[in-house]
Design a protein around this motif. Structure first.
Motif: not given
Ligand SMILES: [Zn+2]
Length: 435
Positions: A263, A278, A331-332
């Motif tokens: 992102h 995030e 990522h989370y």
């Molecule tokens: Zn993500």
């Protein structure tokens, strides 16, 4: 048979992926035979129920293609997206290299069915005016070593559709619309390929089965130069400096790693209980990991180093152009639909190509054990950042933003440093096991 429906793919994340009876019948199917070719305009559908007749004119037109006058298209995208059916719901098949030609045997909306069975969007192709559908023959095949890869060259009469299958110690390339007249193949010993076996499996399909020297594959590429197909199999990374130096702090010397902090900019990703985005923690942990990897001697590429928008396309292109040894997307996680924010937690690992599976399982187990984190699991998943095939590409979901307990761990700077350290150690150990 019972009338059932399948839930969306995401249902597997909450274990609710079984077929369920269709509550409302909203789909009537029938079959009609038309023996003539031509354009029949908009069909009229008639429904008879309890003595009443309803008729409705369809919005699309029906055209029967003439088998004697099939159109030929050429793929104009760098990697044309081939699918199992005429919509993006259908699974992806091996992308078609730019220049691939095939006959169109069916159309639905703006989708074309190609002669070898796959569907592709019309806008990824151009019509070759006046061309007649053709098969190709193949005669000799040759190979060459280029820096970092072995290339196999298949001279063809026309660029035919391809598909790829990877497995342990094998790489299988299938060429469609192809008939062999092959008597000679030049393939010297090299770093990757042990042997090439080939078979004409049907009269118009040839399978090339590369037996490989090691279980781990390091990426591949397919491209057309004119009508010659070039398959490129990447060599293993050069880890020799580690052996020379013995116990060294530069254990990752010669290794290139691409880190993709997920992102950024307007794309905030998942949110913590307090709205914390995030994208921010992805960047923090990626930068800490970058530092750890550089300390171990690796060359690290970042898809972003600030809070900015980077398209998925650009991130994938970076993997394609920079050809790292491995690519990790950081990522989370967000809670799946109907998920439970308190009881959903843990480390998840996502892979797509066989060559990324071993690294996914290793990193998952390593982080769960070393950091005593819950396991969310290992998933085969069709994602933009797991699909690149030039390098083993893994997407890490390191925890659930919305889980209040896990978020404390996620946002703790000391835990973030330990996490980055553990990922770097995990990569180092994995590279040692596959050496
Ligand atoms: Zn993500």
């Amino acid at each position: 048979s019972q009338d059932v429906q399948l839930p969306s793919n995401f249902a597997v994340l909450t274990g609710q992926n079984q077929p369920t009876p269709r509550a409302v019948i909203n789909n009537y199917q029938g079959c009609a035979n038309i023996s003539q070719s031509g354009n029949f305009g908009n069909p009229v559908f008639q429904l008879n129920l309890n003595g009443e007749r309803v008729s409705q004119r369809g919005t699309g037109t029906v055209e029967i293609l003439s088998p004697n006058r099939l159109e030929v298209i050429e793929v104009i995208e760098e990697a044309g997206v081939a699918r199992t059916g005429p919509s993006t719901n259908y699974s992806r098949l091996t992308p078609l290299p730019k220049g691939t030609r095939a006959a169109v045997t069916g159309k639905e909306g703006d989708w074309l069915r190609l002669d070898y069975g796959a569907w592709i969007r019309q806008k990824e192709t151009k019509l070759i005016a006046g061309a007649t559908p053709r098969k190709s023959i193949i005669r000799s095949i040759t190979s060459r070593q280029v820096p970092g890869a072995t290339e196999i060259l298949f001279p063809l009469e026309i660029p035919v559709p391809v598909s790829v299958q990877q497995s342990d110690k094998t790489f299988t390339l299938t060429l469609h619309n192809l008939t062999a007249q092959t008597d000679t193949i030049f393939l010297n010993d090299g770093p990757v390929i042990k042997r090439l076996d080939w078979y004409q499996v049907t009269p118009d399909r040839v399978e090339y089965n590369f037996r490989l020297k090691s279980e781990q594959q390091w990426g591949y590429d397919l491209r057309y130069e004119g009508t010659t197909l070039i398959l490129s199999l990447r060599h293993p990374p050069n880890l020799s400096s580690r052996g020379r130096l013995g116990v060294s702090t530069q254990q990752l010397a010669g290794i290139k790693i691409l880190l993709d902090p997920g992102h950024g900019g307007a794309e905030t990703g998942a949110s913590g209980p307090n709205g914390y985005p995030e994208k921010d923690v992805n960047l923090i942990v990626s930068k800490l990991l970058q530092k750890e990897l550089v300390q171990r001697g690796a060359t690290v590429y970042m898809t972003r180093e600030t809070d900015k928008d980077v398209s998925l396309r650009d991130r994938m292109d970076m993997i394609h152009e920079l050809e790292p040894t491995i690519a990790l997307s950081i990522h989370y996680n967000a809670l799946p639909d109907y998920g439970d924010a308190i009881n959903t937690a843990g480390i998840g690992m996502f892979w797509y190509h066989t060559q990324a599976h071993d690294l996914s399982v290793f990193l998952h187990n390593y982080l769960v054990q070393k950091l005593r984190r819950p396991s969310y699991g290992v998933f085969w998943n069709n994602l933009a950042l797991t699909r690149p095939h030039k390098a083993p590409s893994v997407l890490l979901e390191l925890g659930f933003m919305i889980n209040p307990v896990e978020f404390e761990w996620i946002s703790n700077p000391q835990e973030q440093r330990q996490l980055a350290n553990a990922i770097a150690d995990g990569i180092t150990e994995w590279l040692a096991t596959v050496e």
